[in-house]
Design an enzyme around this catalytic site. Structure first.
Site, PDB file in Angstrom:
ATOM      1  N   SER A 138       8.267  43.826  15.680  1.00 30.01           N
ATOM      2  CA  SER A 138       9.452  43.360  16.426  1.00 30.01           C
ATOM      3  C   SER A 138      10.705  44.016  15.860  1.00 30.01           C
ATOM      4  O   SER A 138      10.740  44.364  14.666  1.00 30.01           O
ATOM      5  CB  SER A 138       9.588  41.841  16.286  1.00 30.01           C
ATOM      6  OG  SER A 138      10.822  41.412  16.821  1.00 30.01           O
ATOM      7  N   TYR A 141      10.177  34.244  10.928  1.00 26.04           N
ATOM      8  CA  TYR A 141       9.593  35.129  11.953  1.00 26.04           C
ATOM      9  C   TYR A 141       9.828  36.593  11.568  1.00 26.04           C
ATOM     10  O   TYR A 141       8.912  37.422  11.627  1.00 26.04           O
ATOM     11  CB  TYR A 141      10.221  34.806  13.315  1.00 26.04           C
ATOM     12  CG  TYR A 141       9.802  35.745  14.424  1.00 26.04           C
ATOM     13  CD1 TYR A 141       8.509  35.708  14.955  1.00 26.04           C
ATOM     14  CD2 TYR A 141      10.693  36.685  14.953  1.00 26.04           C
ATOM     15  CE1 TYR A 141       8.124  36.579  15.969  1.00 26.04           C
ATOM     16  CE2 TYR A 141      10.320  37.547  15.968  1.00 26.04           C
ATOM     17  CZ  TYR A 141       9.032  37.497  16.475  1.00 26.04           C
ATOM     18  OH  TYR A 141       8.645  38.358  17.475  1.00 26.04           O
ATOM     19  N   ALA A 182      10.267  37.885   8.685  1.00 29.99           N
ATOM     20  CA  ALA A 182       9.423  38.258   7.537  1.00 29.99           C
ATOM     21  C   ALA A 182       8.007  38.601   8.005  1.00 29.99           C
ATOM     22  O   ALA A 182       7.392  39.550   7.519  1.00 29.99           O
ATOM     23  CB  ALA A 182       9.388  37.128   6.512  1.00 29.99           C
TER      24      ALA A 182
HETATM   25  N1  LIG Z   1       8.864  39.067  24.217  1.00 31.13           N
HETATM   26  C1  LIG Z   1       9.616  39.779  23.397  1.00 31.13           C
HETATM   27  O1  LIG Z   1      10.728  40.224  23.739  1.00 31.13           O
HETATM   28  C2  LIG Z   1       9.133  40.100  22.012  1.00 31.13           C
HETATM   29  C3  LIG Z   1      10.051  40.681  21.112  1.00 31.13           C
HETATM   30  C4  LIG Z   1       9.599  41.056  19.854  1.00 31.13           C
HETATM   31  C5  LIG Z   1       8.269  40.838  19.497  1.00 31.13           C
HETATM   32  N2  LIG Z   1       7.425  40.246  20.373  1.00 31.13           N
HETATM   33  C6  LIG Z   1       6.047  40.045  19.945  1.00 31.13           C
HETATM   34  O2  LIG Z   1       5.177  40.465  20.961  1.00 31.13           O
HETATM   35  C7  LIG Z   1       3.968  39.688  20.917  1.00 31.13           C
HETATM   36  C8  LIG Z   1       3.654  39.152  22.300  1.00 31.13           C
HETATM   37  O3  LIG Z   1       4.690  38.264  22.681  1.00 31.13           O
HETATM   38  P1  LIG Z   1       4.883  37.745  24.166  1.00 31.13           P
HETATM   39  O4  LIG Z   1       6.341  37.842  24.434  1.00 31.13           O
HETATM   40  O5  LIG Z   1       3.910  38.373  25.080  1.00 31.13           O
HETATM   41  O6  LIG Z   1       4.557  36.182  23.934  1.00 31.13           O
HETATM   42  P2  LIG Z   1       3.595  35.165  24.711  1.00 31.13           P
HETATM   43  O7  LIG Z   1       3.874  33.838  24.118  1.00 31.13           O
HETATM   44  O8  LIG Z   1       3.741  35.342  26.185  1.00 31.13           O
HETATM   45  O9  LIG Z   1       2.140  35.657  24.289  1.00 31.13           O
HETATM   46  C9  LIG Z   1       1.594  35.387  23.021  1.00 31.13           C
HETATM   47  C10 LIG Z   1       0.127  35.043  23.207  1.00 31.13           C
HETATM   48  O10 LIG Z   1      -0.436  34.805  21.920  1.00 31.13           O
HETATM   49  C11 LIG Z   1      -1.338  33.712  22.048  1.00 31.13           C
HETATM   50  N3  LIG Z   1      -1.550  33.092  20.745  1.00 31.13           N
HETATM   51  C12 LIG Z   1      -0.645  32.424  19.964  1.00 31.13           C
HETATM   52  N4  LIG Z   1      -1.218  31.957  18.866  1.00 31.13           N
HETATM   53  C13 LIG Z   1      -2.528  32.336  18.918  1.00 31.13           C
HETATM   54  C14 LIG Z   1      -3.645  32.131  18.054  1.00 31.13           C
HETATM   55  N5  LIG Z   1      -3.558  31.433  16.922  1.00 31.13           N
HETATM   56  N6  LIG Z   1      -4.836  32.649  18.428  1.00 31.13           N
HETATM   57  C15 LIG Z   1      -4.963  33.349  19.587  1.00 31.13           C
HETATM   58  N7  LIG Z   1      -3.949  33.567  20.439  1.00 31.13           N
HETATM   59  C16 LIG Z   1      -2.739  33.057  20.109  1.00 31.13           C
HETATM   60  C17 LIG Z   1      -0.616  32.776  23.021  1.00 31.13           C
HETATM   61  O11 LIG Z   1      -1.504  31.809  23.568  1.00 31.13           O
HETATM   62  C18 LIG Z   1      -0.074  33.766  24.045  1.00 31.13           C
HETATM   63  O12 LIG Z   1      -1.002  34.010  25.091  1.00 31.13           O
HETATM   64  C19 LIG Z   1       4.209  38.601  19.863  1.00 31.13           C
HETATM   65  O13 LIG Z   1       3.601  38.989  18.653  1.00 31.13           O
HETATM   66  C20 LIG Z   1       5.721  38.575  19.708  1.00 31.13           C
HETATM   67  O14 LIG Z   1       6.122  38.145  18.427  1.00 31.13           O
HETATM   68  C21 LIG Z   1       7.828  39.861  21.618  1.00 31.13           C
END
Ligand SMILES: NC(=O)c1ccc[n+]([C@@H]2O[C@H](COP(=O)([O-])OP(=O)(O)OC[C@H]3O[C@@H](n4cnc5c(N)ncnc54)[C@H](O)[C@@H]3O)[C@@H](O)[C@H]2O)c1
Length: 252
Positions: free
Chosen positions: A136, A149, A151
């Site tokens: 991220s 987060y 970290a």
């Molecule tokens: N959306 C953004 O702008 C953004 C920015 C920076 C980083 N990220 C990173 O991108 C990744 C995806 O994020 P997103 O926006 O698609 O979020 P999201 O919440 O839509 O998707 C995350 C998925 O992870 C699954 N999940 C959570 N804990 C879990 C576990 N213990 N076991 C199995 N599955 C689990 C959730 O059920 C969900 O389907 C994440 O790692 C997030 O930190 C997203």
């Protein structure tokens, strides 16, 4: 001809957001795909059952991850690519973050990523493969009220580079994406904010991008994830790619 014809790809966290976009991008490029997620989904059940299977799995449970990998490889017939968007975010002032808060977010974002990467290793070590982790901008530049987060995401980026070194001799490529996209995680962040901060959050999140169109949807990551998963990125490893419309440009 798809970029991933004849390939087998597993997505950890494929029920929503970036993971769901990965599932669809990999299927569209010809791969057979399995999603592991703690929640059921993706909700839209229209994907062809001969090419796609969704399994319930908590990535913090190492044994469950290993078992799901074995079942997934049996269903698909092999393993070429693993994508790990599964993760959570959290919001607290640094001085209020408890040991439990820190352990919980590390367990999912860092240990979960480690367990999924390690589960892939035995299936990739003899013929190579591609692993795509999720870092991220928060792990590069920091973010207010998200020290825990941030970290974890710094740790995922560092893990990615170091594992890329360890596994390069097996032709296992390990890269990470640092996205900024509209997904359900953004809705949850907004909903958790005090009412007074929601308007400025909405404005700020759509104005940081330098490319036109503001904050884009998760499908905007699809082509790059497919490229990273396949042979088109066969000379790339240990990289963290910002896919964010130009929000994070190092050195600028
Ligand atoms: N959306 C953004 O702008 C953004 C920015 C920076 C980083 N990220 C990173 O991108 C990744 C995806 O994020 P997103 O926006 O698609 O979020 P999201 O919440 O839509 O998707 C995350 C998925 O992870 C699954 N999940 C959570 N804990 C879990 C576990 N213990 N076991 C199995 N599955 C689990 C959730 O059920 C969900 O389907 C994440 O790692 C997030 O930190 C997203």
């Amino acid at each position: 001809m798809g970029m991933l014809d004849g390939k087998f790809a597993l997505v950890a966290g494929g029920a929503s957001g970036a993971g769901e976009a990965a599932v669809d991008a990999f299927l569209a490029e010809g791969a057979k795909v399995v999603s592991l997620d703690i929640q059921p989904g993706p909700k839209d059940g229209s994907r062809p059952p001969e090419h796609f299977r969704a399994m319930t799995c908590d990535i913090t449970d190492k044994q469950a991850v290993d078992t799901c990998f074995a079942q997934a490889v049996q269903f698909m017939g092999g393993l070429d690519a693993v994508c790990v968007p599964a993760g959570i975010t959290a919001r607290k002032l640094a001085e209020d973050i408890s040991e439990e808060d820190m352990r919980r977010i590390f367990e999912i974002n860092v240990l979960g990523t480690m367990f999924v990467n390690q589960a892939a290793f035995p299936y990739m070590k003899d013929k190579g493969g591609s692993i795509i982790n999720f870092a991220s901008v928060s792990g590069i530049r920091g973010q207010v009220m998200r020290a825990h987060y941030c970290a974890t995401k710094g740790a995922v980026a560092a893990w990615t580079r170091a594992v890329a070194m360890d596994w390069a001799r097996y032709n296992i490529r390990v890269n990470a994406i640092a996205p900024m996209i509209y997904t359900p995680i953004v809705d949850r962040v907004r909903a958790a904010l005090p009412e007074s901060e929601r308007e400025s959050f909405e404005k700020s999140i759509g104005q940081a991008q330098r490319l036109p169109g503001g904050l884009r949807g998760a499908d905007s990551l699809g082509p790059t994830m497919a490229l990273l998963a396949g042979d088109g990125a066969s000379y790339m490893t240990g990289q963290v790619l910002s896919l964010d419309g130009g929000v994070c440009m190092l050195g600028s």
